[in-house]
Motif scaffolding. Structure first.
Motif, PDB file in Angstrom:
ATOM      1  N   ASN A  13      42.644  59.955  40.845  1.00  0.00           N
ATOM      2  CA  ASN A  13      42.321  61.360  41.051  1.00  0.00           C
ATOM      3  C   ASN A  13      41.227  61.560  42.088  1.00  0.00           C
ATOM      4  O   ASN A  13      40.621  62.605  42.167  1.00  0.00           O
ATOM      5  N   GLY A  14      40.964  60.541  42.912  1.00  0.00           N
ATOM      6  CA  GLY A  14      40.085  60.731  44.057  1.00  0.00           C
ATOM      7  C   GLY A  14      38.689  60.206  43.915  1.00  0.00           C
ATOM      8  O   GLY A  14      38.142  59.707  44.866  1.00  0.00           O
ATOM      9  N   TYR A  15      38.082  60.291  42.702  1.00  0.00           N
ATOM     10  CA  TYR A  15      36.704  59.811  42.623  1.00  0.00           C
ATOM     11  C   TYR A  15      36.202  59.465  41.226  1.00  0.00           C
ATOM     12  O   TYR A  15      35.280  58.685  41.086  1.00  0.00           O
ATOM     13  N   ASP A  16      36.758  59.986  40.168  1.00  0.00           N
ATOM     14  CA  ASP A  16      36.126  59.875  38.861  1.00  0.00           C
ATOM     15  C   ASP A  16      35.993  58.449  38.340  1.00  0.00           C
ATOM     16  O   ASP A  16      35.037  58.118  37.648  1.00  0.00           O
ATOM     17  N   GLU A  17      36.950  57.579  38.644  1.00  0.00           N
ATOM     18  CA  GLU A  17      36.904  56.236  38.077  1.00  0.00           C
ATOM     19  C   GLU A  17      35.871  55.343  38.757  1.00  0.00           C
ATOM     20  O   GLU A  17      35.345  54.425  38.155  1.00  0.00           O
ATOM     21  N   GLY A  18      35.606  55.577  40.042  1.00  0.00           N
ATOM     22  CA  GLY A  18      34.564  54.832  40.730  1.00  0.00           C
ATOM     23  C   GLY A  18      34.859  53.363  40.904  1.00  0.00           C
ATOM     24  O   GLY A  18      34.005  52.529  40.657  1.00  0.00           O
ATOM     25  N   LEU A  19      36.058  53.003  41.329  1.00  0.00           N
ATOM     26  CA  LEU A  19      36.411  51.598  41.463  1.00  0.00           C
ATOM     27  C   LEU A  19      35.967  51.008  42.792  1.00  0.00           C
ATOM     28  O   LEU A  19      35.536  49.871  42.862  1.00  0.00           O
ATOM     29  N   VAL A  20      36.151  51.725  43.868  1.00  0.00           N
ATOM     30  CA  VAL A  20      35.693  51.387  45.210  1.00  0.00           C
ATOM     31  C   VAL A  20      36.456  50.241  45.867  1.00  0.00           C
ATOM     32  O   VAL A  20      37.031  50.397  46.921  1.00  0.00           O
ATOM     33  N   GLU A  21      36.437  49.068  45.272  1.00  0.00           N
ATOM     34  CA  GLU A  21      37.062  47.896  45.888  1.00  0.00           C
ATOM     35  C   GLU A  21      38.481  47.695  45.359  1.00  0.00           C
ATOM     36  O   GLU A  21      38.800  48.081  44.235  1.00  0.00           O
ATOM     37  N   PHE A  22      39.310  47.047  46.167  1.00  0.00           N
ATOM     38  CA  PHE A  22      40.618  46.641  45.682  1.00  0.00           C
ATOM     39  C   PHE A  22      41.014  45.318  46.323  1.00  0.00           C
ATOM     40  O   PHE A  22      40.453  44.895  47.328  1.00  0.00           O
ATOM     41  N   THR A  23      41.989  44.651  45.703  1.00  0.00           N
ATOM     42  CA  THR A  23      42.495  43.374  46.184  1.00  0.00           C
ATOM     43  C   THR A  23      43.951  43.529  46.603  1.00  0.00           C
ATOM     44  O   THR A  23      44.735  44.174  45.902  1.00  0.00           O
ATOM     45  N   VAL A  24      44.301  42.967  47.751  1.00  0.00           N
ATOM     46  CA  VAL A  24      45.677  42.947  48.238  1.00  0.00           C
ATOM     47  C   VAL A  24      46.205  41.534  48.066  1.00  0.00           C
ATOM     48  O   VAL A  24      45.616  40.578  48.572  1.00  0.00           O
ATOM     49  N   GLU A  25      47.282  41.389  47.333  1.00  0.00           N
ATOM     50  CA  GLU A  25      47.865  40.071  47.098  1.00  0.00           C
ATOM     51  C   GLU A  25      48.531  39.543  48.370  1.00  0.00           C
ATOM     52  O   GLU A  25      48.847  40.302  49.280  1.00  0.00           O
ATOM     53  N   GLY A  26      48.769  38.242  48.430  1.00  0.00           N
ATOM     54  CA  GLY A  26      49.467  37.643  49.553  1.00  0.00           C
ATOM     55  C   GLY A  26      50.969  37.838  49.448  1.00  0.00           C
ATOM     56  O   GLY A  26      51.491  38.260  48.416  1.00  0.00           O
ATOM     57  N   CYS A  27      51.699  37.516  50.531  1.00  0.00           N
ATOM     58  CA  CYS A  27      53.161  37.642  50.511  1.00  0.00           C
ATOM     59  C   CYS A  27      53.842  36.352  50.930  1.00  0.00           C
ATOM     60  O   CYS A  27      55.017  36.346  51.314  1.00  0.00           O
ATOM     61  N   GLY A  28      53.104  35.238  50.882  1.00  0.00           N
ATOM     62  CA  GLY A  28      53.697  33.922  51.114  1.00  0.00           C
ATOM     63  C   GLY A  28      54.380  33.792  52.455  1.00  0.00           C
ATOM     64  O   GLY A  28      53.816  34.167  53.497  1.00  0.00           O
ATOM     65  N   ASP A  29      55.627  33.293  52.429  1.00  0.00           N
ATOM     66  CA  ASP A  29      56.370  33.040  53.661  1.00  0.00           C
ATOM     67  C   ASP A  29      57.266  34.200  54.062  1.00  0.00           C
ATOM     68  O   ASP A  29      58.129  34.050  54.933  1.00  0.00           O
ATOM     69  N   ALA A  30      57.096  35.347  53.438  1.00  0.00           N
ATOM     70  CA  ALA A  30      57.932  36.502  53.763  1.00  0.00           C
ATOM     71  C   ALA A  30      57.691  36.948  55.208  1.00  0.00           C
ATOM     72  O   ALA A  30      56.648  36.655  55.807  1.00  0.00           O
ATOM     73  N   ASP A  31      58.666  37.654  55.771  1.00  0.00           N
ATOM     74  CA  ASP A  31      58.550  38.192  57.116  1.00  0.00           C
ATOM     75  C   ASP A  31      57.311  39.092  57.181  1.00  0.00           C
ATOM     76  O   ASP A  31      57.226  40.076  56.429  1.00  0.00           O
ATOM     77  N   PRO A  32      56.352  38.773  58.048  1.00  0.00           N
ATOM     78  CA  PRO A  32      55.110  39.562  58.108  1.00  0.00           C
ATOM     79  C   PRO A  32      55.341  41.048  58.383  1.00  0.00           C
ATOM     80  O   PRO A  32      54.479  41.873  58.055  1.00  0.00           O
ATOM     81  N   THR A  33      56.479  41.393  58.984  1.00  0.00           N
ATOM     82  CA  THR A  33      56.752  42.803  59.305  1.00  0.00           C
ATOM     83  C   THR A  33      57.548  43.506  58.210  1.00  0.00           C
ATOM     84  O   THR A  33      57.855  44.693  58.349  1.00  0.00           O
ATOM     85  N   SER A  34      57.876  42.795  57.139  1.00  0.00           N
ATOM     86  CA  SER A  34      58.705  43.381  56.090  1.00  0.00           C
ATOM     87  C   SER A  34      57.870  44.201  55.120  1.00  0.00           C
ATOM     88  O   SER A  34      56.639  44.062  55.043  1.00  0.00           O
ATOM     89  N   ASP A  35      58.558  45.043  54.347  1.00  0.00           N
ATOM     90  CA  ASP A  35      57.886  45.850  53.333  1.00  0.00           C
ATOM     91  C   ASP A  35      57.225  44.973  52.277  1.00  0.00           C
ATOM     92  O   ASP A  35      56.249  45.383  51.638  1.00  0.00           O
ATOM     93  N   THR A  94      47.914  45.016  55.179  1.00  0.00           N
ATOM     94  CA  THR A  94      48.825  43.883  55.247  1.00  0.00           C
ATOM     95  C   THR A  94      48.481  42.863  54.171  1.00  0.00           C
ATOM     96  O   THR A  94      47.316  42.614  53.875  1.00  0.00           O
ATOM     97  N   LYS A  95      49.540  42.270  53.594  1.00  0.00           N
ATOM     98  CA  LYS A  95      49.352  41.184  52.637  1.00  0.00           C
ATOM     99  C   LYS A  95      49.328  39.820  53.324  1.00  0.00           C
ATOM    100  O   LYS A  95      49.041  38.811  52.678  1.00  0.00           O
ATOM    101  N   VAL A  96      49.636  39.808  54.610  1.00  0.00           N
ATOM    102  CA  VAL A  96      49.690  38.549  55.349  1.00  0.00           C
ATOM    103  C   VAL A  96      48.323  37.868  55.289  1.00  0.00           C
ATOM    104  O   VAL A  96      47.282  38.495  55.546  1.00  0.00           O
ATOM    105  N   GLY A  97      48.324  36.583  54.947  1.00  0.00           N
ATOM    106  CA  GLY A  97      47.064  35.852  54.836  1.00  0.00           C
ATOM    107  C   GLY A  97      46.316  36.110  53.563  1.00  0.00           C
ATOM    108  O   GLY A  97      45.201  35.615  53.378  1.00  0.00           O
ATOM    109  N   GLY A  98      46.907  36.915  52.656  1.00  0.00           N
ATOM    110  CA  GLY A  98      46.230  37.276  51.422  1.00  0.00           C
ATOM    111  C   GLY A  98      46.202  36.142  50.414  1.00  0.00           C
ATOM    112  O   GLY A  98      46.793  35.078  50.644  1.00  0.00           O
ATOM    113  N   PRO A  99      45.481  36.334  49.301  1.00  0.00           N
ATOM    114  CA  PRO A  99      44.923  37.624  48.921  1.00  0.00           C
ATOM    115  C   PRO A  99      43.697  38.014  49.741  1.00  0.00           C
ATOM    116  O   PRO A  99      42.927  37.157  50.166  1.00  0.00           O
ATOM    117  N   HIS A 100      43.553  39.332  49.956  1.00  0.00           N
ATOM    118  CA  HIS A 100      42.380  39.900  50.611  1.00  0.00           C
ATOM    119  C   HIS A 100      41.578  40.650  49.555  1.00  0.00           C
ATOM    120  O   HIS A 100      42.121  41.494  48.836  1.00  0.00           O
TER     121      HIS A 100
END
Length: 430
Positions: A289-311, A404-410
């Motif tokens: 909802n924009g601000y109430d939870e106050g999480l701030v940071e997030f993690t992006v998982e990796g995508c392994g050997d998948a096509d870097p341009t794919s969804d 991008t998930k490439v090179g992840g996790p970020h």
């Protein structure tokens, strides 16, 4: 620093619509002193910070500032060595710098300053509110929620300014007569500013990107700075790169101690009736909802050997919020980290308010460091014109960040968006 952590605050008053319209009409006719506003500049250096390779600095200092009742046009900063040369992000990654303006009882600034610095540290560890998310993203000032700093009833938060590694090439200067009002905390009060600088020395580290993203295993971190165990599944973020923490350095690397400063420049105008104060609203993409939870940071998982341009290698997240105020848009920007591809703010009707695309460096020199976000595209509105872009009070805003998930996790990523506007129904500050 908890997973729900980091950073800090925002508030303003505005001139009456009639005064703004009259000022614009006179300016258009070309016969007013408002045509030539005297913009002043002053530059300060923080106290020196020192670091060995891999070492983290997260320090708090009294801030230096122009005195008096002023309108701030911009505040920007960068890291410099003792000789004034800029520090590349690839040597010391500037996670963030922030400054808070407090109103404190007159003649008691020094008494309150130490307490306020301690309060900033506690707030940095435990809280991330709507106010500070917005301010950090928009690099502008407080909101109506300034009471969140409630420990000291006699000190009040007035303004918040800040950026991250994008500081050198992110345009934040407010145009025309639009300013951030400062130095007028009210009868019986005076102004003090506090400064926080968070920099990570990544020279010779085994993984520069991982150190900049505060990946816990690189810091050999299993607890935070207070000895509290990290939450289950927490693999990276600010809890793992607090002041004094050490990122892994390559065996045999011999780097000396770095000494550096935050250099920050104010652009401002002595207060006069030509100036138009602004207010801001903001949104954190980690919160549904924009601000109430106050999480701030997030993690992006990796995508392994998948096509870097794919969804499969694309991370998309979205947050919405109801605009607490309405008005004409002056400026919109985001705060984003490396691996972000795009961030966009939309109105309730689906219109694009601003696309704030990160700019990546291509070289080695300071300001153009390859694979680092060295700037973020901002958007300027057209207030005071018949086709002025607007946000309506109560309008549902949508903020979308893609990474991008490439090179992840970020880890430790942020997506903070802010809109600066001339609020509807503003009263003249006589």
């Amino acid at each position: 620093m908890a997973a729900k952590t980091q950073i800090w605050c925002f508030l303003f008053m505005c001139l009456a619509a009639a005064r703004m319209i009259a000022g614009r009409m006179i300016a258009q006719e070309g016969g007013s002193e408002c045509d030539n506003l005297n913009v002043k500049k002053v530059t300060y250096l923080s106290p020196p910070l020192t670091a060995m390779p891999g070492e983290v600095n997260n320090k708090f200092f009294p801030g230096m500032f122009p005195k008096g009742h002023i309108g701030i046009k911009s505040l920007n900063a960068d890291l410099v060595y003792q000789n004034g040369e800029p520090v590349p992000l690839s040597d010391i990654y500037l996670h963030h710098w922030v400054m808070l303006e407090f109103g404190v009882p007159k003649e008691k600034a020094q008494k309150h300053l130490g307490h306020l610095l301690r309060k900033m540290r506690r707030h940095h560890k435990h809280h991330m509110t709507y106010d500070n998310a917005t301010a950090f993203a928009a690099s502008e000032a407080p909101s109506h929620h300034h009471h969140r700093f409630h420990g000291d009833k006699k000190a009040k938060v007035m303004n918040f300014m800040g950026k991250g590694g994008e500081t050198r090439h992110t345009e934040t200067r407010l145009p025309g007569p639009y300013v951030i009002k400062s130095g007028n905390p009210g009868e019986g009060y005076e102004t003090v500013w506090t400064l926080n600088v968070h920099g990570l020395d990544t020279r010779g580290t085994v993984n520069k990107e991982g150190c900049a993203e505060c990946r816990c295993h690189l810091f050999n971190a299993t607890t935070d700075k207070d000895g509290e165990p990290l939450p289950e599944g927490y693999i990276g973020g600010l809890r793992c790169c607090g002041d004094g923490n050490q990122c892994a350095v390559k065996e045999g690397f011999n780097g000396g101690k770095n000494t550096f400063h935050l250099r920050y420049e104010w652009e401002y105008i002595d207060w006069n009736e030509c100036l138009v104060p602004t207010r801001g609203i903001g949104i954190d993409v980690t919160n549904h909802n924009g601000y109430d939870e106050g999480l701030v940071e997030f993690t992006v998982e990796g995508c392994g050997d998948a096509d870097p341009t794919s969804d499969e290698c694309l991370d998309t997240r979205e947050a919405t919020m109801i605009a607490p105020i309405g008005g004409e848009i002056v400026y919109t920007v985001s705060h984003l980290h490396a691996s972000t591809l795009d961030a966009a703010m939309y109105g309730e009707d689906g219109r694009l308010i601003c696309r704030t695309t990160p700019m990546y460096g291509q070289g080695e020199e300071a300001g153009n460091e390859k694979n680092y976000v060295v700037g973020i595209k901002s958007c300027y509105g057209n207030p005071g014109t018949p086709n002025a872009e607007r946000v309506e009070q109560g309008e549902k805003l949508r903020y979308v960040v893609q990474s991008t998930k490439v090179g992840g996790p970020h880890t430790g990523l942020m997506g903070l968006g802010g809109i600066t506007m001339v609020a509807d129904g503003a009263k003249a500050d006589m």
